[in-house]
Design a protein around this motif. Structure first.
Motif, PDB file in Angstrom:
ATOM      1  N   MET A   1      36.944  24.557 -24.743  1.00  0.00           N
ATOM      2  CA  MET A   1      36.763  24.119 -23.363  1.00  0.00           C
ATOM      3  C   MET A   1      38.122  23.968 -22.705  1.00  0.00           C
ATOM      4  SD  MET A   1      34.614  20.969 -21.833  1.00  0.00           S
ATOM      5  CE  MET A   1      33.194  21.937 -22.164  1.00  0.00           C
ATOM      6  N   ILE A   2      38.181  24.356 -21.449  1.00  0.00           N
ATOM      7  CA  ILE A   2      39.397  24.055 -20.706  1.00  0.00           C
ATOM      8  C   ILE A   2      39.056  23.130 -19.545  1.00  0.00           C
ATOM      9  CG2 ILE A   2      40.794  26.079 -21.345  1.00  0.00           C
ATOM     10  CD1 ILE A   2      40.067  27.328 -18.688  1.00  0.00           C
ATOM     11  N   ILE A   3      39.985  22.196 -19.312  1.00  0.00           N
ATOM     12  CA  ILE A   3      39.773  21.208 -18.259  1.00  0.00           C
ATOM     13  C   ILE A   3      40.903  21.407 -17.252  1.00  0.00           C
ATOM     14  CG2 ILE A   3      39.624  18.720 -17.755  1.00  0.00           C
ATOM     15  CD1 ILE A   3      39.009  19.157 -21.177  1.00  0.00           C
ATOM     16  N   ILE A   4      40.529  21.724 -16.033  1.00  0.00           N
ATOM     17  CA  ILE A   4      41.532  21.988 -14.999  1.00  0.00           C
ATOM     18  C   ILE A   4      41.695  20.729 -14.144  1.00  0.00           C
ATOM     19  CG2 ILE A   4      42.141  23.470 -13.027  1.00  0.00           C
ATOM     20  CD1 ILE A   4      40.343  25.615 -14.473  1.00  0.00           C
ATOM     21  N   MET A   5      42.943  20.259 -14.049  1.00  0.00           N
ATOM     22  CA  MET A   5      43.225  19.027 -13.309  1.00  0.00           C
ATOM     23  C   MET A   5      43.649  19.381 -11.884  1.00  0.00           C
ATOM     24  SD  MET A   5      42.594  17.102 -15.913  1.00  0.00           S
ATOM     25  CE  MET A   5      43.011  15.450 -15.359  1.00  0.00           C
ATOM     26  N   GLY A   6      43.349  18.503 -10.942  1.00  0.00           N
ATOM     27  CA  GLY A   6      43.705  18.717  -9.536  1.00  0.00           C
ATOM     28  C   GLY A   6      45.218  18.720  -9.338  1.00  0.00           C
ATOM     29  N   SER A   7      45.657  19.159  -8.148  1.00  0.00           N
ATOM     30  CA  SER A   7      47.100  19.347  -7.930  1.00  0.00           C
ATOM     31  C   SER A   7      47.890  18.034  -7.917  1.00  0.00           C
ATOM     32  CB  SER A   7      47.320  20.121  -6.628  1.00  0.00           C
ATOM     33  OG  SER A   7      46.615  19.480  -5.601  1.00  0.00           O
ATOM     34  N   LYS A  20      39.824  11.206 -24.409  1.00  0.00           N
ATOM     35  CA  LYS A  20      38.410  11.538 -24.552  1.00  0.00           C
ATOM     36  C   LYS A  20      38.228  12.689 -25.547  1.00  0.00           C
ATOM     37  CE  LYS A  20      34.194  11.262 -22.132  1.00  0.00           C
ATOM     38  NZ  LYS A  20      33.501  10.831 -20.945  1.00  0.00           N
ATOM     39  N   LEU A  21      39.130  13.663 -25.466  1.00  0.00           N
ATOM     40  CA  LEU A  21      39.069  14.795 -26.405  1.00  0.00           C
ATOM     41  C   LEU A  21      39.324  14.301 -27.829  1.00  0.00           C
ATOM     42  CD1 LEU A  21      40.980  17.660 -24.533  1.00  0.00           C
ATOM     43  CD2 LEU A  21      38.590  17.673 -25.251  1.00  0.00           C
ATOM     44  N   GLU A  22      40.342  13.439 -27.965  1.00  0.00           N
ATOM     45  CA  GLU A  22      40.691  12.948 -29.306  1.00  0.00           C
ATOM     46  C   GLU A  22      39.559  12.097 -29.892  1.00  0.00           C
ATOM     47  OE1 GLU A  22      45.538  13.203 -28.778  1.00  0.00           O
ATOM     48  OE2 GLU A  22      44.566  11.215 -28.667  1.00  0.00           O
ATOM     49  N   ASN A  23      38.902  11.321 -29.037  1.00  0.00           N
ATOM     50  CA  ASN A  23      37.780  10.505 -29.518  1.00  0.00           C
ATOM     51  C   ASN A  23      36.635  11.385 -30.012  1.00  0.00           C
ATOM     52  OD1 ASN A  23      39.107   8.175 -28.978  1.00  0.00           O
ATOM     53  ND2 ASN A  23      38.084   7.772 -27.024  1.00  0.00           N
ATOM     54  N   ALA A  24      36.521  12.603 -29.436  1.00  0.00           N
ATOM     55  CA  ALA A  24      35.456  13.528 -29.861  1.00  0.00           C
ATOM     56  C   ALA A  24      35.906  14.357 -31.071  1.00  0.00           C
ATOM     57  CB  ALA A  24      35.067  14.427 -28.690  1.00  0.00           C
ATOM     58  N   GLY A  25      37.102  14.071 -31.590  1.00  0.00           N
ATOM     59  CA  GLY A  25      37.580  14.754 -32.791  1.00  0.00           C
ATOM     60  C   GLY A  25      38.327  16.049 -32.510  1.00  0.00           C
ATOM     61  N   LEU A  26      38.718  16.266 -31.259  1.00  0.00           N
ATOM     62  CA  LEU A  26      39.463  17.493 -30.921  1.00  0.00           C
ATOM     63  C   LEU A  26      40.887  17.135 -30.506  1.00  0.00           C
ATOM     64  CD1 LEU A  26      36.283  17.993 -29.871  1.00  0.00           C
ATOM     65  CD2 LEU A  26      37.269  20.211 -29.371  1.00  0.00           C
ATOM     66  N   GLN A  27      41.681  18.168 -30.340  1.00  0.00           N
ATOM     67  CA  GLN A  27      43.040  17.932 -29.879  1.00  0.00           C
ATOM     68  C   GLN A  27      43.246  18.573 -28.521  1.00  0.00           C
ATOM     69  OE1 GLN A  27      45.411  19.197 -33.179  1.00  0.00           O
ATOM     70  NE2 GLN A  27      45.438  17.100 -33.954  1.00  0.00           N
ATOM     71  N   ALA A  28      44.298  18.150 -27.839  1.00  0.00           N
ATOM     72  CA  ALA A  28      44.539  18.664 -26.485  1.00  0.00           C
ATOM     73  C   ALA A  28      45.827  19.466 -26.438  1.00  0.00           C
ATOM     74  CB  ALA A  28      44.625  17.490 -25.515  1.00  0.00           C
ATOM     75  N   GLY A  43      39.606  22.798 -31.303  1.00  0.00           N
ATOM     76  CA  GLY A  43      38.632  22.286 -32.273  1.00  0.00           C
ATOM     77  C   GLY A  43      37.246  22.792 -31.910  1.00  0.00           C
ATOM     78  N   ASP A  44      36.229  22.254 -32.575  1.00  0.00           N
ATOM     79  CA  ASP A  44      34.853  22.705 -32.327  1.00  0.00           C
ATOM     80  C   ASP A  44      34.356  22.136 -30.992  1.00  0.00           C
ATOM     81  OD1 ASP A  44      32.254  23.471 -32.317  1.00  0.00           O
ATOM     82  OD2 ASP A  44      31.656  22.345 -34.107  1.00  0.00           O
ATOM     83  N   GLU A  45      34.331  23.007 -29.987  1.00  0.00           N
ATOM     84  CA  GLU A  45      34.011  22.522 -28.642  1.00  0.00           C
ATOM     85  C   GLU A  45      32.524  22.482 -28.348  1.00  0.00           C
ATOM     86  OE1 GLU A  45      35.800  25.748 -26.035  1.00  0.00           O
ATOM     87  OE2 GLU A  45      33.714  25.746 -25.424  1.00  0.00           O
ATOM     88  N   ARG A  46      31.669  22.895 -29.325  1.00  0.00           N
ATOM     89  CA  ARG A  46      30.242  22.941 -29.023  1.00  0.00           C
ATOM     90  C   ARG A  46      29.644  21.569 -28.744  1.00  0.00           C
ATOM     91  NH1 ARG A  46      27.607  25.672 -33.638  1.00  0.00           N
ATOM     92  NH2 ARG A  46      29.501  24.960 -34.644  1.00  0.00           N
ATOM     93  N   LYS A  47      30.325  20.522 -29.274  1.00  0.00           N
ATOM     94  CA  LYS A  47      29.777  19.179 -28.994  1.00  0.00           C
ATOM     95  C   LYS A  47      30.200  18.650 -27.629  1.00  0.00           C
ATOM     96  CE  LYS A  47      32.988  17.972 -32.548  1.00  0.00           C
ATOM     97  NZ  LYS A  47      33.205  17.449 -33.845  1.00  0.00           N
ATOM     98  N   LEU A  48      31.064  19.391 -26.947  1.00  0.00           N
ATOM     99  CA  LEU A  48      31.516  18.948 -25.620  1.00  0.00           C
ATOM    100  C   LEU A  48      30.639  19.550 -24.527  1.00  0.00           C
ATOM    101  CD1 LEU A  48      35.382  19.574 -25.961  1.00  0.00           C
ATOM    102  CD2 LEU A  48      34.107  17.492 -26.551  1.00  0.00           C
ATOM    103  N   THR A  49      30.520  18.824 -23.419  1.00  0.00           N
ATOM    104  CA  THR A  49      29.877  19.396 -22.238  1.00  0.00           C
ATOM    105  C   THR A  49      30.841  19.215 -21.066  1.00  0.00           C
ATOM    106  OG1 THR A  49      28.837  17.310 -21.585  1.00  0.00           O
ATOM    107  CG2 THR A  49      27.544  18.737 -23.029  1.00  0.00           C
ATOM    108  N   PRO A  50      30.794  20.123 -20.088  1.00  0.00           N
ATOM    109  CA  PRO A  50      31.695  19.963 -18.933  1.00  0.00           C
ATOM    110  C   PRO A  50      31.503  18.595 -18.268  1.00  0.00           C
ATOM    111  CG  PRO A  50      30.669  22.130 -18.906  1.00  0.00           C
ATOM    112  CD  PRO A  50      30.023  21.372 -20.025  1.00  0.00           C
ATOM    113  N   GLU A  51      30.250  18.084 -18.287  1.00  0.00           N
ATOM    114  CA  GLU A  51      29.959  16.799 -17.614  1.00  0.00           C
ATOM    115  C   GLU A  51      30.653  15.614 -18.276  1.00  0.00           C
ATOM    116  OE1 GLU A  51      27.341  18.889 -18.722  1.00  0.00           O
ATOM    117  OE2 GLU A  51      27.511  19.903 -16.796  1.00  0.00           O
ATOM    118  N   MET A  52      31.176  15.814 -19.490  1.00  0.00           N
ATOM    119  CA  MET A  52      31.932  14.722 -20.109  1.00  0.00           C
ATOM    120  C   MET A  52      33.252  14.506 -19.377  1.00  0.00           C
ATOM    121  SD  MET A  52      31.297  15.688 -24.108  1.00  0.00           S
ATOM    122  CE  MET A  52      32.377  14.456 -24.841  1.00  0.00           C
ATOM    123  N   PHE A  53      33.715  15.552 -18.665  1.00  0.00           N
ATOM    124  CA  PHE A  53      35.048  15.491 -18.056  1.00  0.00           C
ATOM    125  C   PHE A  53      35.040  15.518 -16.528  1.00  0.00           C
ATOM    126  CE2 PHE A  53      35.292  17.203 -22.296  1.00  0.00           C
ATOM    127  CZ  PHE A  53      36.226  16.356 -22.874  1.00  0.00           C
TER     128      PHE A  53
END
Ligand code: PEP
Ligand code: MN
Length: 338
Positions: A1-7, A20-28, A43-53
């Motif tokens: 998953m990629i998360i795009i931050m505003g300017s 939030k990523l680290e709590n889900a067991g992934l790295q950023a 990491g394994d992004e299948r447990k993530l959803t865009p709505e988490m971010f």
């Protein structure tokens, strides 16, 4: 998953996403550009959803970069899967035509149907004993008694049987009658509990496309079955709903090459429920085979005018035989056989 931050993102906002990523067991992986900061999840992004971010402050958008379906994907299995149905291969060089009536009506109708299916050169037979009808007052199918008639008729010609399961509570009855292929109809494509149940048995499953389902939703529905351990899945394109009213549904021929690219599993086409008229079935069947379908699911009735269900779209025995005669040349042109 990629998360795009505003300017105008702040370090604190980036920090919240990373946490939030680290709590889900992934790295950023943080990539700071001039206009945007992009955070990649490692990491394994299948447990993530865009709505988490997306609701977090500073986040502009979030999206998956890997596919959500895994077992059914061609990425996980390069070669075409060939499914063995009582000794009949589906998904290989030989194209399989599954034919028979919409519904099981009488023993005589099933005996005649089996005889005609076999005489036309088809190797598998269809017929519904549990029918999903729009009206609760319409014929709902004979249920288990219908499975019994179907089994007896098909046995005389050694035809494996394909029939629709609508309710997980009927699964044991299906296994008792040793149904060769369980069909999940368009109305149940996203009945996830039913999908999980058929995922627990090892019978081949035809998963029809939901009438308004996207290809991604269809693939994810198949993944439900596969995740339970049953990888014997056959996709069936049966037409989708559009603005067009001239025919029952629109056969999405485009879905055939797309699915062949996305999945290693066989893809068949139901030209009968797509067009909804018997006279369209031959053209749609030919188009399906030319586009790479591994098989067809076709309705045929010994006497279509007397059919209890879907009379308009049933081929006569003679029409089925004629259709079978035309398909060989098309199959040959695309390196297949009938
Ligand atoms: C059927 O095959 O008889 C049927 C009901 O099909 P669908 O689920 O595609 O409408
Ligand atoms: Mn039908």
């Amino acid at each position: 998953m990629i998360i795009i931050m505003g300017s105008e993102v702040t370090d604190a906002e980036i920090g919240t996403v990373v946490k939030k990523l680290e709590n889900a067991g992934l790295q950023a992986n943080i990539s700071r550009g001039v206009e945007r900061t992009v955070i990649g999840a490692i990491g394994d992004e299948r447990k993530l959803t865009p709505e988490m971010f997306t609701p977090l402050p500073g986040v502009e958008s979030a999206m998956h970069v890997t596919k959500q379906y895994k077992i059914v994907s061609r990425e996980s299995h390069k070669q075409d899967t060939v499914i063995d149905i009582g000794g009949i291969p589906l998904g290989g060089k030989q194209i399989q035509i599954i034919a028979g009536p919409c519904s099981v009506e009488t023993q005589e109708q099933m005996d005649l149907s089996a005889q005609f299916v076999h005489a036309a050169g088809c190797r598998l037979m269809r017929g519904g004993a549990f029918k999903p009808r729009t009206s609760p007052y319409a014929f709902q199918g004979h249920g288990a008694e219908g499975l019994d008639m179907f089994r007896k008729a098909a046995a005389k010609h050694n035809l494996p049987i394909v029939t629709e399961l609508m309710d997980a509570r009927q699964l044991d009855t299906f296994l008792e009658y040793d149904v060769d292929v369980i069909q999940i109809g368009t109305r149940n494509m996203q009945n996830f509990d039913l999908l999980k149940e058929v995922g627990r048995c090892n019978k081949p499953v035809i998963l029809k496309r939901g009438m308004s389902a996207t290809i991604a939703e269809w693939l994810m529905a198949a993944e439900y079955i596969a995740a339970g351990g049953n990888h014997n899945i056959i996709f069936c394109e049966r037409g989708i709903r559009t603005f067009e009213t001239y025919y029952r549904n629109v056969l999405d021929v485009t879905a055939i090459p797309v699915l062949k690219k996305e999945t290693h599993l066989p893809v068949i086409v139901d030209p009968s429920h797509a067009g909804g008229k018997a006279w369209m079935v031959a053209s749609l069947s030919q188009a399906a085979i030319a586009a790479g379908a591994d098989g067809l699911l076709v309705e045929m009735h010994p006497s279509p005018c007397d059919a209890w269900c879907d009379a308009d779209q049933a081929l006569t025995p003679a029409e089925l035989k004629k259709l079978m005669g035309t398909l060989g040349a098309i199959a040959g042109a695309v390196g297949r056989s009938i």
